[in-house]
Design a protein around this motif. Structure first.
Motif, PDB file in Angstrom:
ATOM      1  N   LYS A 163       0.841  -1.197   0.000  1.00 17.47           N
ATOM      2  CA  LYS A 163       0.000   0.000   0.000  1.00 17.47           C
ATOM      3  C   LYS A 163       0.875   1.247   0.000  1.00 17.47           C
ATOM      4  O   LYS A 163       1.973   1.240   0.542  1.00 17.47           O
ATOM      5  N   GLY A 164       0.367   2.296  -0.602  1.00 15.05           N
ATOM      6  CA  GLY A 164       1.064   3.576  -0.551  1.00 15.05           C
ATOM      7  C   GLY A 164       2.006   3.859  -1.706  1.00 15.05           C
ATOM      8  O   GLY A 164       2.818   4.771  -1.622  1.00 15.05           O
ATOM      9  N   ALA A 165       1.915   3.093  -2.779  1.00 17.58           N
ATOM     10  CA  ALA A 165       2.743   3.420  -3.945  1.00 17.58           C
ATOM     11  C   ALA A 165       2.338   4.813  -4.424  1.00 17.58           C
ATOM     12  O   ALA A 165       1.160   5.113  -4.565  1.00 17.58           O
ATOM     13  N   THR A 166       3.318   5.672  -4.615  1.00 22.85           N
ATOM     14  CA  THR A 166       3.036   7.081  -4.915  1.00 22.85           C
ATOM     15  C   THR A 166       3.002   7.402  -6.406  1.00 22.85           C
ATOM     16  O   THR A 166       2.558   8.475  -6.784  1.00 22.85           O
ATOM     17  N   GLY A 167       3.465   6.496  -7.232  1.00 24.90           N
ATOM     18  CA  GLY A 167       3.463   6.757  -8.665  1.00 24.90           C
ATOM     19  C   GLY A 167       4.233   5.700  -9.410  1.00 24.90           C
ATOM     20  O   GLY A 167       4.734   4.743  -8.827  1.00 24.90           O
ATOM     21  N   TYR A 168       4.311   5.894 -10.720  1.00 23.10           N
ATOM     22  CA  TYR A 168       5.023   4.933 -11.552  1.00 23.10           C
ATOM     23  C   TYR A 168       5.389   5.569 -12.886  1.00 23.10           C
ATOM     24  O   TYR A 168       4.892   6.629 -13.250  1.00 23.10           O
ATOM     25  N   GLU A 169       6.252   4.877 -13.602  1.00 23.91           N
ATOM     26  CA  GLU A 169       6.583   5.187 -14.988  1.00 23.91           C
ATOM     27  C   GLU A 169       6.467   3.880 -15.755  1.00 23.91           C
ATOM     28  O   GLU A 169       6.853   2.826 -15.249  1.00 23.91           O
ATOM     29  N   LEU A 170       5.920   3.944 -16.954  1.00 28.76           N
ATOM     30  CA  LEU A 170       5.780   2.756 -17.780  1.00 28.76           C
ATOM     31  C   LEU A 170       6.066   3.110 -19.229  1.00 28.76           C
ATOM     32  O   LEU A 170       5.465   4.021 -19.778  1.00 28.76           O
ATOM     33  N   ASN A 171       7.001   2.386 -19.812  1.00 30.77           N
ATOM     34  CA  ASN A 171       7.257   2.490 -21.240  1.00 30.77           C
ATOM     35  C   ASN A 171       6.550   1.305 -21.878  1.00 30.77           C
ATOM     36  O   ASN A 171       7.015   0.164 -21.766  1.00 30.77           O
ATOM     37  N   GLU A 172       5.403   1.557 -22.488  1.00 29.49           N
ATOM     38  CA  GLU A 172       4.602   0.466 -23.038  1.00 29.49           C
ATOM     39  C   GLU A 172       5.273  -0.226 -24.218  1.00 29.49           C
ATOM     40  O   GLU A 172       4.935  -1.369 -24.533  1.00 29.49           O
ATOM     41  N   LYS A 173       6.232   0.413 -24.860  1.00 29.19           N
ATOM     42  CA  LYS A 173       6.919  -0.204 -25.999  1.00 29.19           C
ATOM     43  C   LYS A 173       7.859  -1.315 -25.558  1.00 29.19           C
ATOM     44  O   LYS A 173       7.922  -2.367 -26.174  1.00 29.19           O
ATOM     45  N   ASN A 174       8.635  -1.073 -24.479  1.00 28.56           N
ATOM     46  CA  ASN A 174       9.590  -2.088 -24.047  1.00 28.56           C
ATOM     47  C   ASN A 174       9.251  -2.717 -22.697  1.00 28.56           C
ATOM     48  O   ASN A 174       9.966  -3.593 -22.228  1.00 28.56           O
ATOM     49  N   GLY A 175       8.184  -2.247 -22.034  1.00 25.30           N
ATOM     50  CA  GLY A 175       7.739  -2.834 -20.772  1.00 25.30           C
ATOM     51  C   GLY A 175       8.486  -2.375 -19.539  1.00 25.30           C
ATOM     52  O   GLY A 175       8.231  -2.873 -18.442  1.00 25.30           O
ATOM     53  N   HIS A 176       9.393  -1.424 -19.690  1.00 23.41           N
ATOM     54  CA  HIS A 176      10.123  -0.941 -18.510  1.00 23.41           C
ATOM     55  C   HIS A 176       9.138  -0.262 -17.568  1.00 23.41           C
ATOM     56  O   HIS A 176       8.433   0.671 -17.947  1.00 23.41           O
ATOM     57  N   PHE A 177       9.088  -0.781 -16.328  1.00 19.72           N
ATOM     58  CA  PHE A 177       8.128  -0.343 -15.325  1.00 19.72           C
ATOM     59  C   PHE A 177       8.885   0.042 -14.061  1.00 19.72           C
ATOM     60  O   PHE A 177       9.736  -0.706 -13.591  1.00 19.72           O
TER      61      PHE A 177
END
Length: 155
Positions: A42-56
């Motif tokens: 719980k408490g994840a504040t955000g994310y980044e996702l590159n949908e082309k290569n799956g980097h999360f």
């Protein structure tokens, strides 16, 4: 001129609302890739996702440690991996304590109703249902709090 500015302003607002409403939470991203939300505390504040290569990359406010059954888990404030349908590979920032050693969890794979957690040399399997809710930093799935009457209750 006033009418033209109003129309542009409304267009900008409309675009901003669409963009904001389409932004998924880190938990939504896990579900989108057929993974349970309980893989993140719980408490994840955000994310980044590159949908082309799956980097999360998912972000927490701080390092998070908690126990689940006989294991102790540690999440760094930044968790990285490559996400694809039913799989988180090249995982960085998540460790499990086995006996006295902290081992890095490098991959999580879903196979039907089962999850496999790999530390490279070994893996452990768990039911997907065990991760239907997100654990809480400090206490995992067994957290106590005071209810409105001052009594301790399990969340």
């Amino acid at each position: 001129m006033k009418m033209r500015c109003s129309i542009i302003f409304l267009c900008i607002l409309a675009y901003a609302n669409v963009t904001v409403s389409e932004k998924l939470s880190p938990y939504d991203v896990l579900e989108k890739y057929d993974l349970p939300v309980g893989l993140l505390p719980k408490g994840a504040t955000g994310y980044e996702l590159n949908e082309k290569n799956g980097h999360f990359t998912a972000y927490l406010n701080e390092t998070c440690i908690f126990g689940i059954k006989s294991y102790e888990l540690k999440y760094k404030s930044t968790i990285k991996g490559v996400i694809s349908k039913g799989k988180l590979a090249k995982l960085k920032g998540v460790s499990v304590k086995v006996e006295v050693l902290w081992l890095k969890i490098v991959e999580v794979t879903r196979d039907g109703d089962d999850l496999q957690f790999s530390v490279g040399i070994a893996s452990a399997g768990f039911s997907v249902d065990s991760f239907s809710e997100s654990p809480q930093c400090g206490c995992g799935f067994v957290c106590n709090s005071f209810d409105k009457n001052g009594d301790v209750s399990s969340l």
